[in-house]
Design an enzyme around this catalytic site. Structure first.
Site, PDB file in Angstrom:
ATOM      1  N   SER A 115       0.642  -1.190  -0.007  1.00  5.84           N
ATOM      2  CA  SER A 115       0.583   0.210   0.070  1.00  5.84           C
ATOM      3  C   SER A 115       0.803   0.965   0.141  1.00  5.84           C
ATOM      4  O   SER A 115       1.868   1.630   0.658  1.00  5.84           O
ATOM      5  CB  SER A 115      -0.773  -0.147   1.220  1.00  5.84           C
ATOM      6  OG  SER A 115      -1.509  -1.256   0.726  1.00  5.84           O
TER       7      SER A 115
HETATM    8  N1  SAH Z   1       0.094  -4.964   4.283  1.00  6.30           N
HETATM    9  C1  SAH Z   1       1.118  -5.367   3.056  1.00  6.30           C
HETATM   10  C2  SAH Z   1       0.534  -5.155   1.938  1.00  6.30           C
HETATM   11  C3  SAH Z   1      -0.911  -6.241   1.822  1.00  6.30           C
HETATM   12  S1  SAH Z   1      -1.141  -5.928  -0.276  1.00  6.30           S
HETATM   13  C4  SAH Z   1       1.970  -4.448   3.512  1.00  6.30           C
HETATM   14  O1  SAH Z   1       2.429  -3.862   3.865  1.00  6.30           O
HETATM   15  O2  SAH Z   1       3.537  -5.068   2.279  1.00  6.30           O
HETATM   16  C5  SAH Z   1      -2.652  -7.266   0.196  1.00  6.30           C
HETATM   17  C6  SAH Z   1      -2.334  -8.439   0.153  1.00  6.30           C
HETATM   18  O3  SAH Z   1      -3.392  -9.718   0.669  1.00  6.30           O
HETATM   19  C7  SAH Z   1      -1.463  -9.315  -0.579  1.00  6.30           C
HETATM   20  O4  SAH Z   1      -0.540  -9.915  -0.584  1.00  6.30           O
HETATM   21  C8  SAH Z   1      -2.445 -10.748  -1.104  1.00  6.30           C
HETATM   22  O5  SAH Z   1      -2.279 -11.859  -1.642  1.00  6.30           O
HETATM   23  C9  SAH Z   1      -3.027 -10.675   0.336  1.00  6.30           C
HETATM   24  N2  SAH Z   1      -4.341 -11.873   0.688  1.00  6.30           N
HETATM   25  C10 SAH Z   1      -5.286 -11.766  -0.324  1.00  6.30           C
HETATM   26  N3  SAH Z   1      -6.962 -12.798   0.195  1.00  6.30           N
HETATM   27  C11 SAH Z   1      -6.272 -13.071   1.512  1.00  6.30           C
HETATM   28  C12 SAH Z   1      -7.092 -14.027   1.924  1.00  6.30           C
HETATM   29  N4  SAH Z   1      -7.833 -14.318   2.144  1.00  6.30           N
HETATM   30  N5  SAH Z   1      -5.978 -14.030   3.070  1.00  6.30           N
HETATM   31  C13 SAH Z   1      -5.089 -13.907   3.871  1.00  6.30           C
HETATM   32  N6  SAH Z   1      -4.656 -13.030   2.097  1.00  6.30           N
HETATM   33  C14 SAH Z   1      -5.055 -12.540   1.410  1.00  6.30           C
END
Ligand code: SAH
Length: 228
Positions: free
Chosen positions: A54
């Site tokens: 993000s």
């Molecule tokens: N917080 C992260 C960025 C998150 S991007 C950082 O600091 O870098 C969103 C993430 O959510 C992605 O890596 C994606 O693979 C994950 N995601 C999507 N659906 C999910 C689920 N049901 N359970 C766990 N992770 C999930």
């Protein structure tokens, strides 16, 4: 980055500023990106996974809205690079160091990202405080648990609706931040669980859901998220 977040009024508290200074964002972005790019106020791609870290303003807004305090137990859904997990860890462990145990549990769906997040978290010095779990975070953690385990829950992927297990796993007095809505835009919701005393001194908890702002996240994919 910090000066511009301050100027824009997004960065408000010393506690959040300290966390942003303590966790170097450049150590979490992919090698194909430059050090300068790490501090642009933009979401950045995570290799070829289709996921993003993000933008700093969104990370900051969420950290401010969470009102984190020392000793709180936090659940993050969507580990990505592990950057936000380290910021959360810094804020709940300030001064307590490794003695505080795993205060932050973060769940990632993609094994490949979870692996590199573990390396990043270790390098940043937070592996005593953060545990990375591979799984479907739309079911909470442990999956389908009905126990109120967490003071704070933050979802860093956009959900079609609020996943029921996440609301269940929130403690009374807790805050759940989650982007909800159709793709590509969602609304960031603050969900709180409050104690209410009813007639005859009986207390029960009540869920309150408030809109905070428009936002844009990659989809939460899972049983209580968007379909695979
Ligand atoms: N917080 C992260 C960025 C998150 S991007 C950082 O600091 O870098 C969103 C993430 O959510 C992605 O890596 C994606 O693979 C994950 N995601 C999507 N659906 C999910 C689920 N049901 N359970 C766990 N992770 C999930």
């Amino acid at each position: 980055m910090i000066a511009s977040l301050r100027r824009e009024g997004i960065l408000k508290t010393e506690a959040v500023e300290e966390a942003l200074r303590a966790v170097p964002r450049e150590d979490f972005v992919y090698d194909s990106l430059t050090r300068e790019q790490a501090y642009f106020d933009e979401p950045l791609p995570l290799g070829d996974t289709g996921q993003t870290i993000s933008a700093p303003h969104m990370v900051t807004i969420m950290l401010e809205e969470l009102r984190l305090a020392k000793g709180q137990r936090v659940l993050e859904i969507g580990t990505g690079t592990g950057y936000n997990a380290c910021l959360l860890a810094y804020m709940v462990s300030r001064g307590t160091g490794s003695a505080s145990g795993k205060l932050v549990s973060t769940v990632e769906r993609l094994e490949e990202l979870a692996e590199s997040a573990r390396t990043n978290i270790e390098r940043a010095g937070f592996s005593e405080i953060v545990e990375v779990i591979v799984g479907d975070g739309s079911l909470g953690y442990p999956p389908r648990s009905n126990s109120e385990n967490y003071d704070r829950i933050v979802v860093t992927a956009g959900a079609p609706k609020s996943p029921p297990y996440l609301e269940k796993q929130l403690k009374v007095g807790g805050i759940l931040l989650i982007p909800i809505g159709n793709l590509p835009y969602q609304t960031l919701f603050r969900i709180t669980k409050e104690a209410r005393s009813g007639s005859g001194g009986v207390t029960h908890s009540e869920i309150r859901r408030e809109h905070l702002m428009a936002c844009m996240f990659v989809p939460l994919v899972g049983e209580n998220g968007f379909p695979f």
